[in-house]
Design a protein around this motif. Sequence first.
Motif, PDB file in Angstrom:
ATOM      1  N   VAL A  14       0.836  -1.202   0.000  1.00 51.39           N
ATOM      2  CA  VAL A  14       0.000   0.000   0.000  1.00 51.39           C
ATOM      3  C   VAL A  14       0.871   1.254   0.000  1.00 51.39           C
ATOM      4  CG1 VAL A  14      -1.515   1.382   1.472  1.00 51.39           C
ATOM      5  CG2 VAL A  14      -2.074  -0.984   0.988  1.00 51.39           C
ATOM      6  N   SER A  15       1.946   1.237   0.780  1.00 50.52           N
ATOM      7  CA  SER A  15       2.826   2.408   0.852  1.00 50.52           C
ATOM      8  C   SER A  15       3.429   2.728  -0.506  1.00 50.52           C
ATOM      9  CB  SER A  15       3.940   2.170   1.869  1.00 50.52           C
ATOM     10  OG  SER A  15       3.415   2.060   3.174  1.00 50.52           O
ATOM     11  N   MET A  16       3.909   1.712  -1.218  1.00 47.04           N
ATOM     12  CA  MET A  16       4.544   1.948  -2.514  1.00 47.04           C
ATOM     13  C   MET A  16       3.531   2.280  -3.605  1.00 47.04           C
ATOM     14  SD  MET A  16       7.805   1.994  -2.359  1.00 47.04           S
ATOM     15  CE  MET A  16       7.597   2.872  -0.807  1.00 47.04           C
ATOM     16  N   ALA A  17       2.333   1.711  -3.528  1.00 43.32           N
ATOM     17  CA  ALA A  17       1.280   2.090  -4.477  1.00 43.32           C
ATOM     18  C   ALA A  17       0.900   3.553  -4.269  1.00 43.32           C
ATOM     19  CB  ALA A  17       0.062   1.183  -4.309  1.00 43.32           C
ATOM     20  N   SER A  18       0.812   3.956  -3.018  1.00 39.13           N
ATOM     21  CA  SER A  18       0.510   5.359  -2.703  1.00 39.13           C
ATOM     22  C   SER A  18       1.654   6.254  -3.158  1.00 39.13           C
ATOM     23  CB  SER A  18       0.292   5.526  -1.199  1.00 39.13           C
ATOM     24  OG  SER A  18      -0.766   4.708  -0.744  1.00 39.13           O
ATOM     25  N   PHE A  19       2.883   5.800  -2.968  1.00 39.64           N
ATOM     26  CA  PHE A  19       4.055   6.563  -3.379  1.00 39.64           C
ATOM     27  C   PHE A  19       4.079   6.752  -4.898  1.00 39.64           C
ATOM     28  CE2 PHE A  19       8.623   6.406  -4.669  1.00 39.64           C
ATOM     29  CZ  PHE A  19       8.986   7.649  -4.193  1.00 39.64           C
ATOM     30  N   GLY A  20       3.717   5.699  -5.631  1.00 42.60           N
ATOM     31  CA  GLY A  20       3.688   5.792  -7.085  1.00 42.60           C
ATOM     32  C   GLY A  20       2.649   6.787  -7.574  1.00 42.60           C
ATOM     33  N   ALA A  21       1.456   6.747  -6.973  1.00 40.75           N
ATOM     34  CA  ALA A  21       0.412   7.693  -7.355  1.00 40.75           C
ATOM     35  C   ALA A  21       0.827   9.114  -7.002  1.00 40.75           C
ATOM     36  CB  ALA A  21      -0.896   7.318  -6.656  1.00 40.75           C
ATOM     37  N   LEU A  22       1.451   9.278  -5.834  1.00 41.17           N
ATOM     38  CA  LEU A  22       1.950  10.595  -5.420  1.00 41.17           C
ATOM     39  C   LEU A  22       2.963  11.126  -6.423  1.00 41.17           C
ATOM     40  CD1 LEU A  22       2.502  12.855  -3.246  1.00 41.17           C
ATOM     41  CD2 LEU A  22       4.196  11.287  -2.278  1.00 41.17           C
ATOM     42  N   THR A  23       3.869  10.260  -6.871  1.00 41.94           N
ATOM     43  CA  THR A  23       4.875  10.659  -7.845  1.00 41.94           C
ATOM     44  C   THR A  23       4.229  11.162  -9.131  1.00 41.94           C
ATOM     45  OG1 THR A  23       6.420   8.998  -6.965  1.00 41.94           O
ATOM     46  CG2 THR A  23       6.899   9.891  -9.149  1.00 41.94           C
TER      47      THR A  23
END
Length: 246
Positions: free
Chosen positions: A56-65
């Motif tokens: 979840v953290s990395m999926a959120s990080f990708g969307a944030l990017t």
Amino acid sequence: MNSLIKLELTRALRNRKFLFFSVIYPSVLFLIIAGNADSTTKVPGTGLTLPTYMMVSMASFGALTAVLMGNSERIAKEREGGWVRQLRLTALPGRGYVLAKTASAAVVSLPSIVIVFVVAAAVKDVTLDAWQWLALTGAIWAGSLVFAALGVAIGYLASGDAVRPITMITYFGLSMLGGLWMPTTTFPGWLQDIAKWLPTHAYAALGQAIEQSRAPHVQDLAVLVVSLALFAGGAAWLYRKDTLKA
């Protein structure tokens, strides 16, 4: 407006460097962070395994990017190059330009979310119910609008030369302090108290709530709603200010 949206989508999908950092990079980070973790060790205070938590953290990080980096720098450079001024001479309403930017970033953010999920399921055997996969995708995708608004605001706030350092400081600061790169439970107590009020922490917490099959905390929802109102309001004010200058 539809023509501008198509143009923005085409430009975003042709930018290979941007696609790598927004789509591939989060999955690579997930494998680096969770690659050696077993499927039984739980992240303290969450009840989730490290691979499930970091997915979840990395999926959120990708969307944030995708939405933050994709909007801020492009808008600042287009303002400086006169493209935004030219668009104002057409029948395109101001909101149409902002909508086109947001739409193009959102299209890129969706693959980044899905690819992290696929990698987590295939490599680390992360398993969830069908409704959880769908709810996670929808929640993370919709939640990225908060940071899309922030990207627009930064794009209208900063000049072409200053936008990159401002965006990078904001981007890395929110990512690290919000717990997207490591669980906030590993932070000192005082830093955990700060992290709880950051939109990135609340953003990831939405996905973690879905993984735990529970309702999200009211505080997390409130932080996201207030952040969206502040960022969107700031973007609208800065846009109007920039229009008056032109």
